[in-house]
Design a protein around this motif. Sequence first.
Motif, short mmCIF file in Angstrom:
data_model
loop_
_atom_site.label_atom_id
_atom_site.label_comp_id
_atom_site.label_asym_id
_atom_site.label_seq_id
_atom_site.Cartn_x
_atom_site.Cartn_y
_atom_site.Cartn_z
N TYR A 74 -7.15 -12.30 9.73
CA TYR A 74 -7.50 -11.49 10.99
C TYR A 74 -5.92 -11.03 11.39
CZ TYR A 74 -12.02 -14.05 11.26
OH TYR A 74 -13.03 -14.42 10.97
N ALA A 133 -9.90 -17.43 15.59
CA ALA A 133 -10.03 -15.89 15.47
C ALA A 133 -11.56 -15.65 14.95
CB ALA A 133 -9.30 -15.17 14.34
N ILE A 176 -6.94 -7.67 19.54
CA ILE A 176 -7.60 -8.32 20.71
C ILE A 176 -7.50 -7.98 22.17
CG2 ILE A 176 -6.32 -10.51 20.90
CD1 ILE A 176 -8.68 -12.05 21.78
N TRP A 226 -3.72 -9.84 16.94
CA TRP A 226 -4.44 -11.10 17.01
C TRP A 226 -2.96 -12.20 16.43
CZ3 TRP A 226 -7.14 -14.79 18.75
CH2 TRP A 226 -7.36 -15.92 18.32
#
Length: 908
Positions: A653, A641, A658, A613
């Motif tokens: 995060y 996020a 991702i 992320w």
Amino acid sequence: MSKNSKRNKLQSTVEMEECNITPKIERQTSAEYARTMDTAQYVTLDNVSSNEINVGHGVLPPKCKKHICTSMSLWAKTQQLPPEYLKQIETIYATQFPIEVRHYFAEWIEEQPWSQVDENNSQHEQYAVQLLVNLVQLIQDKSDELPTTGDFFLLKLRFQNVIDQLREKYEPSPLAFVKVVKSCLNLEEALVNQAENPSLVIEDPTVQQLATNKQISKDIETLQTWTSVTDAEIKQLQDKQEALIIQWKNSPQITAQLGNGIQQLQQKLEFVKTQIQQTQQGGGDNHAELEKLRNEKDELMTREKDMSAQLKNVQTELAAKAQEVIELRSTLLTKYKKSFLFLEDVQKKVIDVELIAWKRKQQLSGNGAPIEEKLLDRLQSWSESLAEIIWKSRQQILQFEVLRTRLPLNTSTENQSDILPDLNQKITALLSSLVTSTFVVEHQPPQVLKKESRFTAKIRLLVGGKLNIHMNPPTVKASIISEEQARGLLKSDVTAKDADSGDILNKEGTMEYHDGKGELSIQFRNMQLKKIKRADKKGTEAVTEEKFCILFQSDFQLGINGELMFQVWTLSLPVVVTVHGNQECNALATVLWDNQFAEPGRTPFQVPSQVSWTLMSQLLNTKFQSVTGRGLCAENLKYLASKVFGGKPTDEYSNHNINWSLFNKDTLPGRSFTFWEWFYAVMRLTKDHLKNLWCDKTIIGFVSKQQAQEWLQMRPVGTFLCRFSDSELGGVTIAWSAEDPKSPGERQVWNLAPYGTKEINIRTLADRIKDLPQLTHLFPDIPKDQAFSKYYTTDTLPDIKDPEGYIKTHLINTLTTPGAAPMNYDNPSTPQAIGYSGPDSPASIYSQPISTPGSNVTSTNNNLMDLGAIAEASEDDMLDAFISLDYNADNLNDMSLMEILPSMMANN
């Protein structure tokens, strides 16, 4: 005025709420500050309270760090740097910041706490604005003081130009101004420290890059010197060898002449000796004759000895000159080998490091990252110098080979020169690598390439000028190839050069040499993709995930009679081909992911399926900033996020990953669109309609309904904020604090139904806010007219009728508040707001936007599907809807009408 009194007069207060900094500005104007500022002294921290440090524009927290010099200013030390360091200073200021400003306002600049302002924190933007405003005002005041005569006239004009440049460049992004100044100051400090401590290792990237540039330039200068030396020595070798050949050719004749002379002298000597004997045997008074003969004998013996020595010297001198040629050849050969290794190393730095780094920066610039404009010109300068050095070295080696052929000297030392052909082959390969590597795409074609649309590209050959290729300019041909064909090309499949996956119009042209720029390039201005051949789909892969690229190739000859033939080619960055504007969003997602996460040396066009992320945050921030003019702060990114991962904005995060599906394949919970589609719509809305408001920070934008609820419930009635809609693509909504009609005295938060592009096109967001008396203060406590008045449009009604006799209507925004429902937290970050006729929970109020001068007639927006539009839909509308569903012609028979209608109606 004393320094302390100045501080007291300039002091302001800062309200700190966690990470939010809200300046309450009560200060002098910049002009007053400029007049009262004592530029002859440095700001010190004497008598300043421990919890605040005056900045000259406000107060910052106590961690403030200033560029404070106790004995000598940083700029004074910088001016005393050695010439090689000053050249770096000149370079950095020539590209980033006016050096005149640094010079004339050095003390003020060094007084400011630049390091305390975080250029990556949008909440520090107001400090950056004040720093910029103050500096501009100082320059203006200085300019006003200067007379308009003599040399001051030019300086006055320069100051005015600088003011215009600073405003144009940094007013839209004041934090970039802080970043640049900090970078320049850090560079000065690093160079001063290094000059004072030569063993110091510099870690600043800018300084390291400058050091790298300096080293490469120095290495190239060394190579140029070596090449000049070997060029002089090869000429010296030629002269000595030619002299040796002449002497060697003449030596038999000289030897014969000397031999004959010696033989004649020996015969005369024998004759004289005989006469001497006869004279001695005759007796008598022949002493004079005998002495004469003895003298003649001595003379003949001397002459014979001299001629014998000359004969010996001819052989010795010939051998010595031959040995001298051999040693000079050996020395030259050693220098060529050493020069080649050094040249190979420098070329690797330029081609394999710096040029590759430029290509990577160019790729990231496709996502909006800044790139230095002059970087490619510097690479061309290096490449041209290398090309010239290699070409001269190759010519010298060829000349060396010719000289050796003309005069073979079969000695053990000379036999070592058998490596010469190998060296010639290596130097030619080095030239080939340089030429083929510097055939680059200077301006990339659009990476989202729409079929039938005109597009451009620019190709440059960085070494074209020095090698005189422009004397017979080559033709460049463009073609579009698939990912599979690009892989074959990199595997040296010669057939891949003839492959294509489509038809491009205006795909050929001749390179032109531009004398002013000194570059050989071609600008394709009117290319058009007419046809595309798609590969078979892989599983669930959409057409907007299929990557192509543009192949540019050419061939040309170099040298006498075209002795060297070069076939050069280069690939553009990956492109995604679309046939309709509705595909742009998903195509752009593919391109951004590829640009950001492509790894060096990859197989075309492989990218990781998931990334951290943290890396994704960099992509989102870079793209949003390039499109809208202001980036995303940490709170914005945490909110994003939370949308992706389904958590809370307060969660951590940084350790999350991702993947592609989460980014742009899977829809958000309870929604019909993906995260990227939502972000893209917000970005487009901001760019087209809200850019100034976003850059002015009058729109918070990235905040959840729950967070907005918490903020507004603590504020007075009428306080409002603007946030991006969670439920609709490309919508902005207004939440405000109002009195609960059922419980007087209690507050309730209401939310207007989102405004999209169509609504804002009819009436701007600022005007809609102006129309609603229920909205009084922008969160936290800024009067709405103060925040939005400069964006209001003129709403003066016409006093006369138009030419047709009609009175024009005047649009205003009105609000009818139904019975309120209390706030609940059913998925508060993504509340449902589609497909209903009344307010949801939390309440969403539909504003009523239309009224006329003579009536109270209003009309209400609604989101109900007009089924009558189906009968009126044209064939083109149906086709557009079909295309937006990411189908191709092969899917037509399998497509359901029910899949087309919702998309078509959304477009209508």
